[in-house]
Design a protein around this motif. Structure first.
Motif, PDB file in Angstrom:
ATOM      1  N   ASN A  51       0.850  -1.191   0.000  1.00  0.00           N
ATOM      2  CA  ASN A  51       0.000   0.000   0.000  1.00  0.00           C
ATOM      3  C   ASN A  51       0.886   1.242   0.000  1.00  0.00           C
ATOM      4  O   ASN A  51       2.124   1.136  -0.034  1.00  0.00           O
ATOM      5  CB  ASN A  51      -1.003  -0.019   1.161  1.00  0.00           C
ATOM      6  N   LYS A  52       0.280   2.407   0.049  1.00  0.00           N
ATOM      7  CA  LYS A  52       1.030   3.663  -0.053  1.00  0.00           C
ATOM      8  C   LYS A  52       1.995   3.885   1.105  1.00  0.00           C
ATOM      9  O   LYS A  52       2.966   4.622   0.969  1.00  0.00           O
ATOM     10  CB  LYS A  52       0.070   4.840  -0.167  1.00  0.00           C
ATOM     11  N   THR A  53       1.741   3.237   2.243  1.00  0.00           N
ATOM     12  CA  THR A  53       2.639   3.403   3.392  1.00  0.00           C
ATOM     13  C   THR A  53       3.682   2.292   3.476  1.00  0.00           C
ATOM     14  O   THR A  53       4.444   2.237   4.431  1.00  0.00           O
ATOM     15  CB  THR A  53       1.832   3.447   4.710  1.00  0.00           C
ATOM     16  N   GLY A  54       3.706   1.405   2.473  1.00  0.00           N
ATOM     17  CA  GLY A  54       4.724   0.367   2.431  1.00  0.00           C
ATOM     18  C   GLY A  54       4.368  -0.925   3.133  1.00  0.00           C
ATOM     19  O   GLY A  54       5.212  -1.812   3.262  1.00  0.00           O
ATOM     20  N   ASP A  55       3.114  -1.052   3.588  1.00  0.00           N
ATOM     21  CA  ASP A  55       2.692  -2.312   4.199  1.00  0.00           C
ATOM     22  C   ASP A  55       2.472  -3.350   3.113  1.00  0.00           C
ATOM     23  O   ASP A  55       1.921  -3.051   2.045  1.00  0.00           O
ATOM     24  CB  ASP A  55       1.394  -2.119   4.996  1.00  0.00           C
TER      25      ASP A  55
END
Length: 168
Positions: A28-32
């Motif tokens: 996802n956009k936060t790197g998860d």
């Protein structure tokens, strides 16, 4: 690196030591990292055939023999000296126009490098212009004499092998 390390950990924890798996995941956009699916299956579009032509490793034989507890071929493939290293290209062929499928054109300049073509569309069959991967007509497998020609053809092979579609 994160995908690789987490996937390796998942396989280790599951006790997977060999086999072919289809892994679909995304960040996802936060790197998860999120896994959508992990399947014990071979990929599509003739990947196994491409591997066999490139390396001589028969993935189908490997899976069947190990599935029934016969590790002879698996152990044999650990000896890398038995494997080949051919310069190969596989080309999934898609229609660029809707109409009746007539044939696969192969330019005489590269015909000698075409190992074979797996065509899964009948002559005369109506096809639509390519929208997604399900619209493939065939897969062409090329074995080339050197890395230079492989590199040259890699981005231009569609100019030499393509479907002929009757748009009328």
């Amino acid at each position: 690196d994160k995908f690789k390390s987490v996937t390796q950990l998942l396989f280790k924890e599951a006790g997977v030591t060999y086999g072919e798996y289809n892994v679909e995941a995304y960040f996802n956009k936060t790197g998860d990292l999120f896994y959508i699916e992990i399947n014990a299956r071979q990929g599509g579009d003739g990947i196994q055939e491409h591997i066999r032509l490139h390396s001589s490793l028969d993935m189908n034989k490997l899976y069947v023999t190990t599935a029934v507890g016969d590790d002879y071929y698996f152990n044999e493939t650990k000896d890398e000296s038995i494997l080949q290293c051919n310069f190969t290209i596989d080309l999934t062929i898609y229609p660029q126009h809707a109409g009746a499928f007539k044939q696969i054109f192969v330019d005489p300049q590269i015909a000698k490098y075409v190992h074979h073509i797996d065509c899964h569309t009948r002559i005369g069959e109506q096809v639509r212009k390519m929208v997604d991967a399900s619209d493939s007509l065939a897969t062409a497998y090329l074995v080339l004499p050197n890395r230079e020609l492989q590199a040259e053809l890699f981005t231009t092979v569609e100019n030499y092998i393509y479907p002929i579609i009757d748009e009328n």
